[in-house]
Design a protein around this motif. Sequence first.
Motif, mmCIF file in Angstrom:
data_model
loop_
_atom_site.group_PDB
_atom_site.id
_atom_site.type_symbol
_atom_site.label_atom_id
_atom_site.label_comp_id
_atom_site.label_asym_id
_atom_site.label_seq_id
_atom_site.Cartn_x
_atom_site.Cartn_y
_atom_site.Cartn_z
ATOM 1 N N LYS A 305 0.828 -1.204 0.000
ATOM 2 C CA LYS A 305 0.000 0.000 0.000
ATOM 3 C C LYS A 305 0.864 1.255 0.000
ATOM 4 N N SER A 306 2.052 1.157 0.629
ATOM 5 C CA SER A 306 2.861 2.360 0.776
ATOM 6 C C SER A 306 3.623 2.715 -0.502
ATOM 7 N N VAL A 307 3.592 1.832 -1.505
ATOM 8 C CA VAL A 307 4.219 2.198 -2.778
ATOM 9 C C VAL A 307 3.330 3.247 -3.455
ATOM 10 N N PRO A 308 3.895 4.386 -3.785
ATOM 11 C CA PRO A 308 3.052 5.472 -4.294
ATOM 12 C C PRO A 308 2.395 5.117 -5.621
ATOM 13 N N PRO A 309 1.134 5.462 -5.782
ATOM 14 C CA PRO A 309 0.418 5.152 -7.013
ATOM 15 C C PRO A 309 1.071 5.797 -8.227
ATOM 16 N N SER A 310 1.779 6.906 -8.018
ATOM 17 C CA SER A 310 2.357 7.605 -9.165
ATOM 18 C C SER A 310 3.310 6.697 -9.933
ATOM 19 N N ILE A 311 4.067 5.860 -9.187
ATOM 20 C CA ILE A 311 5.012 4.977 -9.863
ATOM 21 C C ILE A 311 4.268 3.939 -10.696
ATOM 22 N N LYS A 312 3.191 3.378 -10.081
ATOM 23 C CA LYS A 312 2.408 2.380 -10.813
ATOM 24 C C LYS A 312 1.771 3.023 -12.045
ATOM 25 N N VAL A 316 2.020 1.962 -15.946
ATOM 26 C CA VAL A 316 0.833 1.674 -16.754
ATOM 27 C C VAL A 316 0.824 2.575 -17.973
ATOM 28 N N GLY A 317 1.230 3.816 -17.773
ATOM 29 C CA GLY A 317 1.249 4.782 -18.866
ATOM 30 C C GLY A 317 2.210 4.368 -19.963
ATOM 31 N N LEU A 318 3.240 3.592 -19.618
ATOM 32 C CA LEU A 318 4.197 3.138 -20.626
ATOM 33 C C LEU A 318 3.742 1.841 -21.271
ATOM 34 N N GLY A 319 2.554 1.364 -20.931
ATOM 35 C CA GLY A 319 2.012 0.196 -21.601
ATOM 36 C C GLY A 319 2.227 -1.106 -20.861
ATOM 37 N N ALA A 320 2.586 -1.061 -19.596
ATOM 38 C CA ALA A 320 2.765 -2.302 -18.849
ATOM 39 C C ALA A 320 1.407 -2.816 -18.390
ATOM 40 N N SER A 321 1.279 -4.145 -18.354
ATOM 41 C CA SER A 321 0.035 -4.710 -17.833
ATOM 42 C C SER A 321 0.083 -4.669 -16.311
ATOM 43 N N ARG A 322 -1.048 -4.920 -15.674
ATOM 44 C CA ARG A 322 -1.089 -4.817 -14.206
ATOM 45 C C ARG A 322 -0.177 -5.838 -13.550
ATOM 46 N N VAL A 323 -0.115 -7.052 -14.172
ATOM 47 C CA VAL A 323 0.773 -8.062 -13.594
ATOM 48 C C VAL A 323 2.227 -7.629 -13.741
ATOM 49 N N VAL A 325 3.304 -4.522 -13.881
ATOM 50 C CA VAL A 325 3.545 -3.450 -12.900
ATOM 51 C C VAL A 325 3.837 -4.063 -11.550
ATOM 52 N N LEU A 326 3.061 -5.086 -11.210
ATOM 53 C CA LEU A 326 3.229 -5.721 -9.903
ATOM 54 C C LEU A 326 4.636 -6.298 -9.758
ATOM 55 N N PHE A 327 5.048 -7.084 -10.779
ATOM 56 C CA PHE A 327 6.324 -7.767 -10.636
ATOM 57 C C PHE A 327 7.517 -6.859 -10.904
ATOM 58 N N HIS A 328 7.349 -5.851 -11.752
ATOM 59 C CA HIS A 328 8.492 -4.997 -12.093
ATOM 60 C C HIS A 328 8.659 -3.841 -11.109
ATOM 61 N N HIS A 329 7.574 -3.351 -10.549
ATOM 62 C CA HIS A 329 7.687 -2.128 -9.750
ATOM 63 C C HIS A 329 7.196 -2.298 -8.314
ATOM 64 N N THR A 330 5.922 -2.705 -8.186
ATOM 65 C CA THR A 330 5.337 -2.702 -6.852
ATOM 66 C C THR A 330 6.065 -3.630 -5.899
ATOM 67 N N LEU A 331 6.228 -4.893 -6.301
ATOM 68 C CA LEU A 331 6.846 -5.852 -5.382
ATOM 69 C C LEU A 331 8.294 -5.499 -5.039
ATOM 70 N N PRO A 332 9.137 -5.167 -6.023
ATOM 71 C CA PRO A 332 10.512 -4.794 -5.641
ATOM 72 C C PRO A 332 10.536 -3.618 -4.661
ATOM 73 N N LEU A 333 9.672 -2.639 -4.881
ATOM 74 C CA LEU A 333 9.698 -1.475 -3.990
ATOM 75 C C LEU A 333 9.151 -1.820 -2.608
ATOM 76 N N ALA A 334 8.214 -2.763 -2.567
ATOM 77 C CA ALA A 334 7.623 -3.112 -1.272
ATOM 78 C C ALA A 334 8.438 -4.178 -0.549
ATOM 79 N N MET A 335 9.458 -4.716 -1.220
ATOM 80 C CA MET A 335 10.155 -5.885 -0.677
ATOM 81 C C MET A 335 10.733 -5.690 0.726
ATOM 82 N N PRO A 336 11.384 -4.547 1.027
ATOM 83 C CA PRO A 336 11.898 -4.415 2.403
ATOM 84 C C PRO A 336 10.806 -4.591 3.446
ATOM 85 N N GLY A 337 9.669 -3.970 3.223
ATOM 86 C CA GLY A 337 8.568 -4.105 4.177
ATOM 87 C C GLY A 337 8.079 -5.541 4.252
#
Lengths: 427, 297, 462
Positions: A305-312, A316-323, A325-337
């Motif tokens: 939740k703490s990963v800012p929506p702007s990054i996601k 998405v704006g560059l054409g990534a699918s939701r999955v 986005v999850l694996f490339h951005h959200t999960l790596p950024l949330a990994m420490p937590g």
Amino acid sequence: MSDTTTKIIKAGLKKRYAKEKRFRFFGLMSIVISFVFLLVLLISIFSKGWSAFQQTYVKLDVELNEEVLGINKFSNKDALFSARYKKIIKNSLKKKFPGVKGRKQKRALKNLVSKSAQYELRDKVLKDPELLGTTQSFWFLAKDDVDVFMKGNIDRTLPESNRRIKDYQLAWIDQLIAEDRLEKRFNTQLFSASDSREPEQAGLKGALMGSLFTMLVTLSLSFPIAVAAAAYLEEFAPQNNRWVDLIEVNINNLAAVPSIVFGLLGLAIYIGLFGVPRSTPLIGGLVLTLMTLPTIIIASRAAIKSVPPSIKQAAVGLGASRVQVLFHHTLPLAMPGILTGTIVGMAQALGETAPLLMIGMVAFVAEVPGSIMDPATVMPVQIYLWSDSPERAFSERTSAAIMVLLAFLVMMNLIAIVLRKKFEQRW
Amino acid sequence: MTDLIGTLPGMVKSSLESEENKLPVVETRDEFDVEISGTIGKPLVQNAKMSSRNCDVFYGDKQAIFNINLDIGKNEIIAMIGPSGCGKSTYLRVLNRMNDTIPICRVTGEHTLDGEDIYAAEQDPVLLRARVGMVFQKPNPFPKSIYDNVAYGAKLHGLATNRSELDDLVEASLIKAGLFKEVKDDLLMPGTGLSGGQQQRLCIARAIAVDPEVILMDEPTSALDPIATATIEELMDELKENYTIAIVTHSMQQAARVSQRTAYFHLGKLVEVNDTNTVFTNPEHKLTENYITGRFG
Amino acid sequence: MPIQTLLITLIALLLFSFFIGSKRSIAVSSVRKGRRNLHSRPNYYGFMVAIWAGLPAIFILILWSVFNSSIVTSLTIAGLPEGMQIQSKDELGLFINEIKNLSSSGNIESESDLVKKDAAFHYQKLEEISTLAKTTLVFVIALLGMLFGRSLVKPETRARNMVETVVRWAMIMCASIAILSTVGIVMSVLFESIRFFNAVPPADFLFGTHWSPQTSMRSDQVGSSGSFGAIPLFVGTLLISAIALIIAVPLGLMAAIYLSEYASSAVRSFAKPTLEILAGIPTVVYGFFAALTVAPFFRNMGESIGLSVASESALAAGLVMGVMIIPFVSSLSDDVISAVPQAMRDGSYGMGATKSETIRQVVIPAALPGIVGGILLAASRAIGETMIVVMAAGLSAKLTINPLEAVTTVTVQIVTLLTGDQEFDSPKTLAAFALGLGLFVITLMLNIAALHIIRNYREQYE
């Protein structure tokens, strides 16, 4: 404000400030009391346990008499293995303390050294058959009573009938001490041996390996499942969906279900229905997985939740699918937590006892488990088992086992704190 | 003046909207880049109820208020206006030592109430706050009944010796706050159940129940609708007979309607203080003029 | 093939599938202006083929493993001589166990009982057939899946969408495990409980005041039918939990108040984590501490003032449990206290209230629902706590509310009934599940009520 009002207020002030002070004092006292409890607990365990990190050894001159043993250096391995080493130990003790009469005293004499002495001797002979026929000085593990005495836990001023070590035994021990034949050394046995009925031989290796295997099973199941569940609930789950609501309610409730109930589940479903072998790290890990899932899911959701929506949104704006986005951005950024939550969950699992009692991990296991399918016990259960044993020497070892367990927990939590500090990001 | 104020509503609205992101407005265009050197106008009065000299306020290392000198006259209503983050609310909280509750906040200078130093060591903040009451931006009734809300201060300070005295005090305070008629049958209902305007009047009743000498109002109507605002403004007019009132407000019309004097704050400095009429018709300082004409804020 | 080898081979096969999938996608595509005309990136085709190869095979493997043991067992039983099959269920189970042990011990030849020997060989053979069939089936399915997946690789195939659909479903299944576990818990305690209540009337269990589950093996012995009145257990549980809460609630609440309202940030940053240590200590450690330090301390103290305190007194267990719950209460209270808006405190300070007056008369009443919710959660934890009471509370079920006497609890009895020698179908073992059901229902109700209260409370101030 009229002067009378001011006067009334002033008159009451002293009492009110006294109340204020009292209230504050109660608050402070609550914290102090809690700390005192913590301190008493730790001191009581450390003061009992530190001595278990030393163990008493006794030096004996053993005459490896080939006749008594019935072998010589040319005998084959089997013969060497099954020779009568027990007799040798006994003879050497007899020689040391001649003139011991009576069955009781003879047995007491034998009990100066641990029963493991004969096996140690056997291993030495197997390693070097040339020793046969010579007289050697070896250090052997002392029996637990001797060890307890050496650590000052038996009061020799008590009347003889009230102590475990009688006067004649005291005399032997005093003589051994005078000849520098009794010595306390660092207790490697504690970490290299498995559980044993004899306190002086009992070690933690079996439980440590059992815990390790159990934790591996727990981690490898709960981490992917929890992260996937958290990611689904945060990123994909539709709003106002009954199934999703049901999942959320269940996660919150599972976090508060008594741990012993998970043991019942393990017993009835895993063992009873699916036939998973009992007493193994596998079944332990399966049960602990269910218990740690809520912890890791809740922590992972917060991290995601703490990963800012702007990054996601950028992705998405560059054409990534939701999955993607999850694996490339959200999960790596949330990994420490997520990792922090995982470590906290694993620390909980490492200290958990009650459900494991239900699924047979409470059995006496003298062998070090080699895989997740071998019968095993774990650290906290080992503590429970030892704490139940009447021997004085076991109570010391129980405290030592607690110290080892606490050391692991402290280490895990420190890692979690460092991880959080190091990777904490404020967006 | 009427013409000028007539043009204001639109601008006031926009100033309220910018309030939401709570950022201090920093204007860099030349016309606003005016040096503030000392306060102009009439910051000092003859019959001062409260006064501040050389007031500085710091939050940690950051200075929030710079050298304010101001008197608040007896039984007057003084309005404090200025853009967001200008320090007007902070200054208001200096006057009843509410800033004491913020650990990192430090107040210097000399502040008096009837000539007594309110920051003196022997001065009691509890007594001071009883004498200098406060009404807050958002109505904040306690989670208690209407009756208990009003009786709260009196009970704390032991102002009523028995139940009937307390009943009388509660009734009198509610009457003074113009709320009694609306709630007299529901005194035991929770105060949080009232409408926003009623809640704010309840808070005023709560404040006057301890019979303060000064009432500080921190944007008391910013969370209310126009009708509730009008009621509160009427109430203030009545209250000034007995109390000295300092009000922080974002609404320039409100300042113009209720106050006798108006003080304009800018970036922690007191720019201009004058009779309300003068401030709104003939501001002396460029910044004041820019603000009241809606060039920023 | 043993399961580990099977899994490793399967993983290798999946890697291979991935490889040929992505290669194939590049092969079937054509390049225009430096871009391939593939719908998805090549590795998605690889994943797609690997999924086709892996999913059905793993599904089969799991199904087989789950049902293998029961099918092989029933086939073994079917292969037994006529006379054996009419034995009672228990005896048959025992016999099968012996056969299993025998065949895993490796020296069936040394067995003297011919029936057993035959059965063990039969069992072993069935196991071998089963393993062979499993291995063959899994690999055939995996290979077929791989070939089918490969045939799907075409430029217009929407491989990414397929892979992502699978990923999404996998995630939904992971999330649904929460529901599955609850269902599992309910089923495991419910079914066994129903069997228990077939043997023991529910009224006897719920309202009986005598608990002695030790049924004897033979029916002609004295006290052959155990009595299962659970009232003493629940009273004992409540007694110990009440002692724990009496200690934990005031201490935890006051500690939270002090930390959130009075303590300087330096004190807070030290005291809060230190308090949390109490929550991180394993319960078995508390149990050891209670049994070895606290309980003897109380007994000696009682002796010195002429009170008889049981060596497993409810007081000792309750006290230690209370200490364990302190951080739980304090962190929950801390949460709800800091959720009380600052405006409310300001309102009180602005009236001239002191800090403690503000806390007692404004903050605490405002936070009360949240605090109550926290206390309910703490109560649920105390009731379900096991190790402390197993190690420090008594075993005999005495109906008393004297904290100086030894009482037993629901969790202690569950552990006692299910550890050690157990016969699976006796009322004694089943009673543990009935107790588990009671425990689960009570804690569930407490949790739901608490979570409901806390959520409503949070919404109030959001």
